[in-house]
Design a protein around this motif. Structure first.
Motif, PDB file in Angstrom:
ATOM      1  N   SER A 166       5.543  10.662  15.167  1.00 52.81           N
ATOM      2  CA  SER A 166       6.219  11.823  15.758  1.00 52.81           C
ATOM      3  C   SER A 166       7.009  12.631  14.729  1.00 52.81           C
ATOM      4  O   SER A 166       7.523  13.699  15.048  1.00 52.81           O
ATOM      5  CB  SER A 166       7.177  11.364  16.869  1.00 52.81           C
ATOM      6  OG  SER A 166       8.272  10.630  16.330  1.00 52.81           O
ATOM      7  N   TYR A 167       7.123  12.154  13.502  1.00 50.25           N
ATOM      8  CA  TYR A 167       7.839  12.902  12.467  1.00 50.25           C
ATOM      9  C   TYR A 167       7.217  14.280  12.286  1.00 50.25           C
ATOM     10  O   TYR A 167       6.006  14.462  12.380  1.00 50.25           O
ATOM     11  CB  TYR A 167       7.736  12.204  11.101  1.00 50.25           C
ATOM     12  CG  TYR A 167       8.451  10.895  10.949  1.00 50.25           C
ATOM     13  CD1 TYR A 167       9.318  10.398  11.917  1.00 50.25           C
ATOM     14  CD2 TYR A 167       8.258  10.133   9.797  1.00 50.25           C
ATOM     15  CE1 TYR A 167       9.954   9.186  11.738  1.00 50.25           C
ATOM     16  CE2 TYR A 167       8.895   8.914   9.612  1.00 50.25           C
ATOM     17  CZ  TYR A 167       9.727   8.433  10.592  1.00 50.25           C
ATOM     18  OH  TYR A 167      10.355   7.237  10.408  1.00 50.25           O
ATOM     19  N   GLU A 168       8.072  15.240  11.985  1.00 52.14           N
ATOM     20  CA  GLU A 168       7.570  16.579  11.634  1.00 52.14           C
ATOM     21  C   GLU A 168       6.640  16.481  10.424  1.00 52.14           C
ATOM     22  O   GLU A 168       5.598  17.149  10.363  1.00 52.14           O
ATOM     23  CB  GLU A 168       8.752  17.494  11.318  1.00 52.14           C
ATOM     24  CG  GLU A 168       8.350  18.886  10.864  1.00 52.14           C
ATOM     25  CD  GLU A 168       9.536  19.711  10.395  1.00 52.14           C
ATOM     26  OE1 GLU A 168       9.305  20.695   9.660  1.00 52.14           O
ATOM     27  OE2 GLU A 168      10.676  19.360  10.742  1.00 52.14           O
ATOM     28  N   ALA A 169       7.021  15.629   9.473  1.00 52.50           N
ATOM     29  CA  ALA A 169       6.211  15.468   8.259  1.00 52.50           C
ATOM     30  C   ALA A 169       4.817  14.942   8.574  1.00 52.50           C
ATOM     31  O   ALA A 169       3.838  15.309   7.916  1.00 52.50           O
ATOM     32  CB  ALA A 169       6.919  14.516   7.299  1.00 52.50           C
ATOM     33  N   THR A 170       4.708  14.075   9.578  1.00 53.46           N
ATOM     34  CA  THR A 170       3.409  13.521   9.947  1.00 53.46           C
ATOM     35  C   THR A 170       2.568  14.543  10.695  1.00 53.46           C
ATOM     36  O   THR A 170       1.357  14.669  10.469  1.00 53.46           O
ATOM     37  CB  THR A 170       3.595  12.262  10.826  1.00 53.46           C
ATOM     38  OG1 THR A 170       4.416  11.313  10.127  1.00 53.46           O
ATOM     39  CG2 THR A 170       2.255  11.623  11.144  1.00 53.46           C
ATOM     40  N   ARG A 171       3.199  15.293  11.576  1.00 52.68           N
ATOM     41  CA  ARG A 171       2.462  16.235  12.427  1.00 52.68           C
ATOM     42  C   ARG A 171       1.975  17.456  11.662  1.00 52.68           C
ATOM     43  O   ARG A 171       0.896  17.987  11.956  1.00 52.68           O
ATOM     44  CB  ARG A 171       3.347  16.668  13.604  1.00 52.68           C
ATOM     45  CG  ARG A 171       3.612  15.560  14.616  1.00 52.68           C
ATOM     46  CD  ARG A 171       4.418  16.038  15.819  1.00 52.68           C
ATOM     47  NE  ARG A 171       5.824  16.208  15.492  1.00 52.68           N
ATOM     48  CZ  ARG A 171       6.426  17.372  15.302  1.00 52.68           C
ATOM     49  NH1 ARG A 171       5.728  18.499  15.399  1.00 52.68           N
ATOM     50  NH2 ARG A 171       7.713  17.432  15.012  1.00 52.68           N
TER      51      ARG A 171
END
Length: 396
Positions: A267-272
């Motif tokens: 759910s991290y912004e970095a992952t998405r």
């Protein structure tokens, strides 16, 4: 600037010249691998490995996180970074959320691409944390001979293979083709995968951890999944940053476990929205993270083949002692075919069809049970005993 540019051109030429001399084979991911210092390495990492060996200057407080691909690398980076930097950032404001595990812990083979970049590493705050897939024998002497610490995570090879194969299949390729599961599995067993053979990679760090347990921490992915909080505390103790009494009371280890769980990291912004090493979407580095997912894809004969390889490759190392007495194979099921004449009564035909379906499902059930039994034997290799709980005061 001109001198730096000239050096980088020279380094590129040296790596190209080296590649022309190295044995090459198509790996399980469909990409070309080169036999570099005894291990099958992707072309994209060999220049970085050369620079790493030649120019990396270890500091006494450095932390190196090592693994073979798809063994829990992303997770280990997230946990270690959060443990080390917990005094610098609150969990709610951790750069992990916006930059991601691979952003806060760079790969030495991929992210540091020139001698000049290695020199710039001296400006990083201590302790510096780096990631690597390099085998232990390929690490620079400055690192192995220093007080810098190494954390290695290994994982059951069956799950490593499936995670690696799924990762490879999901990455778009222009000139490389995707291999079938069966062909990729055969390549894996031959050691033709990134930084393989798996067994040799694992043994290098395992033997180093036996020789210098104060320097090399050997972790097993399955143990970490079983009791994440316990291993977060072990990791904190190893890097010299144990949790204080106040942090214990606040449940900080539990909070770190939740922050770095696979569900949270997805759910991290970095992952998405971000990218990982080599420009690959960050989301591709987080699939399931489940123990035993390989059983949904592999046949009993495939599991048996890996089980045999483990016995062959690891039997003298001490790491496979728990599984050395495993017996091969469960009982086999005899299946009898039934046939009917063209003049058979429809009711009898229906009965035989029903029997056929029953036998089919029984056979599939037997296959699943056999895989589970084989996997359970393999899992013994990747389980610890109770010494850790004693060490952390959980048991007398």
């Amino acid at each position: 600037m001109e001198e730096i540019a000239a050096k980088e051109v020279q380094q590129r030429d040296e790596s190209r010249e080296l590649l022309q001399k190295l044995p090459a084979e198509i790996g399980m991911g469909g990409n070309l691998l080169y036999l570099y210092q005894g291990f099958w390495c992707p072309q994209v990492s060999i220049k970085g490995m050369m620079l790493f060996q030649q120019h990396f200057k270890a500091q006494e407080t450095d932390l190196l996180l090592a693994s073979i691909p798809k063994s829990g690398t992303t997770w280990l980076k997230a946990l270690t970074y959060t443990i080390v930097d917990r005094s610098r950032y609150s969990l709610e404001k951790s750069p992990l959320l916006t930059i991601g595990p691979h952003g806060v812990v760079p790969f030495l083979e991929f992210d540091i691409s020139s001698e000049n970049h290695f020199q710039q590493l001296d400006r990083l705050p201590n302790p510096r944390i780096f990631g690597t897939h390099s085998p232990y024998p390929a690490l620079p002497c400055s690192l192995k001979d220093s007080a810098a610490k190494i954390v290695y995570v290994c994982r059951n090879p069956l799950d490593v293979f499936i995670s690696y194969w799924k990762f490879s299949v999901n990455i778009p390729k222009e000139e490389e083709k995707h291999l079938s599961l069966e062909d990729a599995f055969d390549k894996f067993c031959q050691g033709l995968h990134g930084y393989g053979p798996f067994w040799d990679h694992l043994l290098g760090y395992w033997e180093a951890s036996l020789e210098r347990p104060d320097k090399v921490l050997f972790l097993k992915y399955e143990d970490m999944k079983k009791n994440g909080v316990l291993y977060i505390k072990k990791l904190a103790n190893f890097v010299g940053l144990p949790f204080s009494m106040d942090e214990e009371k606040q449940g900080l280890a539990e909070e770190i476990s939740r922050l770095c769980s696979f569900e949270s990291m997805k759910s991290y912004e970095a992952t998405r929205t971000g990218t990982g090493p080599l420009g690959i979407p960050a989301s591709a580095f987080l699939r399931k993270g489940e123990v035993g997912d390989s059983l949904n894809y592999l046949t009993p004969s495939m599991v048996s083949r890996v089980e045999y390889l483990i016995q062959e490759k690891l039997q003298d190392s001490g790491i496979a002692d728990d599984s050395s007495g495993a017996k091969n194979g469960a009982g086999k099921t005899d299946m009898h075919a039934a046939s009917t004449s063209n003049t058979g009564i429809p009711r009898i035909a229906i009965i035989f069809v029903s029997m056929g379906f029953s036998l089919f499902f029984l056979f599939k059930f037997w296959q699943k049970k056999k895989r589970e039994e084989q996997y359970a034997r393999l899992l013994k290799l990747f389980e610890e005993d109770d010494e850790l709980e004693v060490e952390l005061g959980r048991r007398d």
